[in-house]
Scaffold this motif. Structure first.
Motif, PDB file in Angstrom:
ATOM      1  N   ALA A  75     -33.099 -19.010   0.687  1.00 21.99           N
ATOM      2  CA  ALA A  75     -31.890 -18.813  -0.118  1.00 21.99           C
ATOM      3  C   ALA A  75     -31.222 -17.467   0.112  1.00 21.99           C
ATOM      4  O   ALA A  75     -29.991 -17.355   0.006  1.00 21.99           O
ATOM      5  CB  ALA A  75     -32.241 -18.950  -1.604  1.00 21.99           C
ATOM      6  N   CYS A  76     -31.992 -16.447   0.427  1.00 20.66           N
ATOM      7  CA  CYS A  76     -31.415 -15.094   0.509  1.00 20.66           C
ATOM      8  C   CYS A  76     -30.380 -15.011   1.633  1.00 20.66           C
ATOM      9  O   CYS A  76     -30.700 -15.224   2.801  1.00 20.66           O
ATOM     10  CB  CYS A  76     -32.520 -14.069   0.744  1.00 20.66           C
ATOM     11  N   PRO A  77     -29.136 -14.678   1.305  1.00 19.87           N
ATOM     12  CA  PRO A  77     -28.097 -14.627   2.340  1.00 19.87           C
ATOM     13  C   PRO A  77     -28.187 -13.384   3.224  1.00 19.87           C
ATOM     14  O   PRO A  77     -27.457 -13.270   4.214  1.00 19.87           O
ATOM     15  CB  PRO A  77     -26.795 -14.626   1.527  1.00 19.87           C
ATOM     16  N   HIS A  78     -29.056 -12.457   2.870  1.00 19.04           N
ATOM     17  CA  HIS A  78     -29.137 -11.201   3.633  1.00 19.04           C
ATOM     18  C   HIS A  78     -30.476 -11.023   4.342  1.00 19.04           C
ATOM     19  O   HIS A  78     -30.782  -9.918   4.799  1.00 19.04           O
ATOM     20  CB  HIS A  78     -28.874 -10.023   2.690  1.00 19.04           C
ATOM     21  N   ALA A  79     -31.254 -12.093   4.380  1.00 11.76           N
ATOM     22  CA  ALA A  79     -32.575 -12.049   5.041  1.00 11.76           C
ATOM     23  C   ALA A  79     -33.424 -10.885   4.533  1.00 11.76           C
ATOM     24  O   ALA A  79     -34.168 -10.259   5.291  1.00 11.76           O
ATOM     25  CB  ALA A  79     -32.413 -11.965   6.559  1.00 11.76           C
ATOM     26  N   ALA A  80     -33.282 -10.621   3.230  1.00  9.96           N
ATOM     27  CA  ALA A  80     -34.058  -9.514   2.653  1.00  9.96           C
ATOM     28  C   ALA A  80     -35.445  -9.960   2.219  1.00  9.96           C
ATOM     29  O   ALA A  80     -36.368  -9.152   2.162  1.00  9.96           O
ATOM     30  CB  ALA A  80     -33.309  -8.923   1.459  1.00  9.96           C
ATOM     31  N   MET A  81     -35.588 -11.244   1.884  1.00 10.36           N
ATOM     32  CA  MET A  81     -36.881 -11.737   1.399  1.00 10.36           C
ATOM     33  C   MET A  81     -37.660 -12.310   2.576  1.00 10.36           C
ATOM     34  O   MET A  81     -37.155 -13.175   3.295  1.00 10.36           O
ATOM     35  CB  MET A  81     -36.636 -12.812   0.335  1.00 10.36           C
ATOM     36  N   ARG A  82     -38.870 -11.834   2.743  1.00  9.39           N
ATOM     37  CA  ARG A  82     -39.655 -12.264   3.900  1.00  9.39           C
ATOM     38  C   ARG A  82     -41.129 -12.403   3.549  1.00  9.39           C
ATOM     39  O   ARG A  82     -41.605 -11.764   2.619  1.00  9.39           O
ATOM     40  CB  ARG A  82     -39.536 -11.221   5.023  1.00  9.39           C
ATOM     41  N   ARG A  91     -32.053  -4.118   2.704  1.00 11.06           N
ATOM     42  CA  ARG A  91     -31.124  -5.243   2.915  1.00 11.06           C
ATOM     43  C   ARG A  91     -30.648  -5.855   1.598  1.00 11.06           C
ATOM     44  O   ARG A  91     -29.613  -6.500   1.556  1.00 11.06           O
ATOM     45  CB  ARG A  91     -31.812  -6.348   3.704  1.00 11.06           C
ATOM     46  N   CYS A  92     -31.419  -5.714   0.551  1.00 14.64           N
ATOM     47  CA  CYS A  92     -31.122  -6.410  -0.705  1.00 14.64           C
ATOM     48  C   CYS A  92     -29.887  -5.835  -1.393  1.00 14.64           C
ATOM     49  O   CYS A  92     -29.749  -4.622  -1.535  1.00 14.64           O
ATOM     50  CB  CYS A  92     -32.324  -6.299  -1.635  1.00 14.64           C
ATOM     51  N   THR A  93     -29.008  -6.733  -1.815  1.00 18.53           N
ATOM     52  CA  THR A  93     -27.794  -6.313  -2.527  1.00 18.53           C
ATOM     53  C   THR A  93     -27.899  -6.594  -4.028  1.00 18.53           C
ATOM     54  O   THR A  93     -26.917  -6.422  -4.739  1.00 18.53           O
ATOM     55  CB  THR A  93     -26.581  -7.079  -1.978  1.00 18.53           C
ATOM     56  N   ARG A  94     -29.094  -7.043  -4.469  1.00 17.04           N
ATOM     57  CA  ARG A  94     -29.320  -7.394  -5.897  1.00 17.04           C
ATOM     58  C   ARG A  94     -28.375  -8.510  -6.350  1.00 17.04           C
ATOM     59  O   ARG A  94     -27.951  -8.545  -7.491  1.00 17.04           O
ATOM     60  CB  ARG A  94     -29.141  -6.184  -6.823  1.00 17.04           C
ATOM     61  N   CYS A  95     -28.058  -9.430  -5.432  1.00 14.85           N
ATOM     62  CA  CYS A  95     -27.118 -10.501  -5.777  1.00 14.85           C
ATOM     63  C   CYS A  95     -27.741 -11.539  -6.697  1.00 14.85           C
ATOM     64  O   CYS A  95     -27.048 -12.261  -7.398  1.00 14.85           O
ATOM     65  CB  CYS A  95     -26.586 -11.160  -4.509  1.00 14.85           C
ATOM     66  N   GLY A  96     -29.067 -11.666  -6.670  1.00 14.38           N
ATOM     67  CA  GLY A  96     -29.753 -12.595  -7.567  1.00 14.38           C
ATOM     68  C   GLY A  96     -29.825 -14.031  -7.064  1.00 14.38           C
ATOM     69  O   GLY A  96     -30.322 -14.904  -7.783  1.00 14.38           O
ATOM     70  N   VAL A  97     -29.367 -14.295  -5.851  1.00 11.48           N
ATOM     71  CA  VAL A  97     -29.424 -15.670  -5.318  1.00 11.48           C
ATOM     72  C   VAL A  97     -30.872 -16.151  -5.231  1.00 11.48           C
ATOM     73  O   VAL A  97     -31.191 -17.302  -5.556  1.00 11.48           O
ATOM     74  CB  VAL A  97     -28.736 -15.734  -3.936  1.00 11.48           C
ATOM     75  N   CYS A  98     -31.775 -15.267  -4.829  1.00 12.62           N
ATOM     76  CA  CYS A  98     -33.185 -15.655  -4.704  1.00 12.62           C
ATOM     77  C   CYS A  98     -33.766 -16.039  -6.063  1.00 12.62           C
ATOM     78  O   CYS A  98     -34.547 -16.989  -6.163  1.00 12.62           O
ATOM     79  CB  CYS A  98     -34.000 -14.519  -4.086  1.00 12.62           C
ATOM     80  N   ALA A  99     -33.376 -15.317  -7.101  1.00 10.78           N
ATOM     81  CA  ALA A  99     -33.894 -15.622  -8.445  1.00 10.78           C
ATOM     82  C   ALA A  99     -33.443 -17.008  -8.882  1.00 10.78           C
ATOM     83  O   ALA A  99     -34.198 -17.736  -9.537  1.00 10.78           O
ATOM     84  CB  ALA A  99     -33.413 -14.571  -9.433  1.00 10.78           C
ATOM     85  N   GLU A 159     -38.277  -7.526 -11.273  1.00 10.47           N
ATOM     86  CA  GLU A 159     -39.118  -7.757 -10.102  1.00 10.47           C
ATOM     87  C   GLU A 159     -38.306  -7.580  -8.819  1.00 10.47           C
ATOM     88  O   GLU A 159     -38.824  -7.082  -7.820  1.00 10.47           O
ATOM     89  CB  GLU A 159     -39.758  -9.154 -10.203  1.00 10.47           C
ATOM     90  N   ILE A 160     -37.044  -7.979  -8.848  1.00 12.95           N
ATOM     91  CA  ILE A 160     -36.190  -7.730  -7.680  1.00 12.95           C
ATOM     92  C   ILE A 160     -36.035  -6.224  -7.478  1.00 12.95           C
ATOM     93  O   ILE A 160     -36.122  -5.716  -6.353  1.00 12.95           O
ATOM     94  CB  ILE A 160     -34.815  -8.408  -7.870  1.00 12.95           C
ATOM     95  N   GLU A 161     -35.851  -5.507  -8.571  1.00 13.68           N
ATOM     96  CA  GLU A 161     -35.705  -4.054  -8.482  1.00 13.68           C
ATOM     97  C   GLU A 161     -36.972  -3.416  -7.919  1.00 13.68           C
ATOM     98  O   GLU A 161     -36.922  -2.487  -7.116  1.00 13.68           O
ATOM     99  CB  GLU A 161     -35.401  -3.491  -9.878  1.00 13.68           C
ATOM    100  N   HIS A 206     -42.214 -10.065   0.554  1.00 12.90           N
ATOM    101  CA  HIS A 206     -41.700  -8.695   0.556  1.00 12.90           C
ATOM    102  C   HIS A 206     -40.182  -8.718   0.489  1.00 12.90           C
ATOM    103  O   HIS A 206     -39.526  -9.446   1.229  1.00 12.90           O
ATOM    104  CB  HIS A 206     -42.153  -7.979   1.826  1.00 12.90           C
ATOM    105  N   LEU A 207     -39.652  -7.935  -0.410  1.00 11.06           N
ATOM    106  CA  LEU A 207     -38.198  -7.865  -0.574  1.00 11.06           C
ATOM    107  C   LEU A 207     -37.721  -6.541   0.024  1.00 11.06           C
ATOM    108  O   LEU A 207     -38.033  -5.464  -0.502  1.00 11.06           O
ATOM    109  CB  LEU A 207     -37.872  -7.947  -2.069  1.00 11.06           C
ATOM    110  N   GLY A 208     -37.035  -6.619   1.131  1.00 13.12           N
ATOM    111  CA  GLY A 208     -36.570  -5.414   1.819  1.00 13.12           C
ATOM    112  C   GLY A 208     -35.466  -4.724   1.032  1.00 13.12           C
ATOM    113  O   GLY A 208     -34.349  -5.234   0.958  1.00 13.12           O
TER     114      GLY A 208
END
Ligand code: SF4
Ligand code: SF4
Length: 207
Positions: A168-175, A129-137, A149-151, A124-126
């Motif tokens: 990888a997510c610096p904002h703890a958005a992916m859980r 919290r997500c800034t759409r930085c793309g680090v997770c991708a 998919e991030i959107e 789940h991508l919160g």
């Protein structure tokens, strides 16, 4: 093997590929020798490639059974199919830095992805919290995190619940997500389940 795969897929879905399958571990090693971030994988290949190999593998096995194909020939054809997969790892996964074998070639991966819809486990991508930085991708080597998919807030069909994006997510958005469980509890429960299955598989292999 079919019983082990079916029970694993029904309990942890596509985590078969990222946590349990030793061929997936080979593809992981091959992809880590390639570029980072991985080159993007075509969605057409993620679905179409694996759907094709699924039809070839199941249709071929059924046809050989109906035609009474000699065991030697059937084993040879199966070995050619397996060697083709190793070729995909050596030449494509290493070159693209992506899990090309697991995400576009292996028919069991597609079955795991589909059966995974029956399990409670999701990424789940919160959105808050997500800034759409793309680090997770850039961390995802299964081609499951396009900008779309991030959107949309959820990974694509090729997600194997590997958890690389969580780290990888610096904002703890992916859980990890499972209905009725807090994210940390969902992750812990999922990991315990995957580790327990791993132990069972080793025990069965030992027998
Ligand atoms: S790394 Fe985290 S914040 Fe960045 S796009 Fe991915 S989920 Fe959003
Ligand atoms: S868990 Fe994250 S990094 Fe792993 S396959 Fe799914 S989206 Fe990609």
């Amino acid at each position: 093997m079919p019983i082990l795969f079916a029970s694993a897929a029904l309990l942890v879905g596509p985590a078969w590929c990222s946590h349990l399958c030793y061929i997936g571990a080979w593809d992981d090693m091959a992809s880590r020798r390639g570029p980072t971030p991985a080159r993007p994988l075509s969605k057409r290949w993620i679905i179409g490639g694996r759907a094709s190999t699924l039809v070839i593998a199941c249709g071929g096995a059924l046809a050989m059974r109906l035609l009474g194909t000699p065991v030697e020939l059937a084993v040879t054809l199966a070995a050619i199919f397996g060697l083709a997969g190793i070729g995909v790892m050596l030449f494509l996964s290493r070159r693209l830095g992506a899990m090309v074998h697991c995400a576009t070639f292996c028919p069991m991966g597609l079955v795991g992805n589909i059966l995974g819809r029956l399990t409670p486990w999701r990424m789940h991508l919160g959105q808050d919290r997500c800034t759409r930085c793309g680090v997770c991708a850039r961390a995802c080597r299964y081609g499951a995190l396009t900008p779309q998919e991030i959107e949309a807030g959820r990974p694509g069909l090729s997600c194997t619940l590997c958890g690389d994006c969580v780290a990888a997510c610096p904002h703890a958005a992916m859980r990890y997500h499972a209905r009725g469980l807090a994210p940390d509890a969902a992750r812990a429960t999922f990991m315990v389940l995957a580790a327990a299955l791993h132990a069972v598989f080793l025990g069965v292999a030992r027998m």
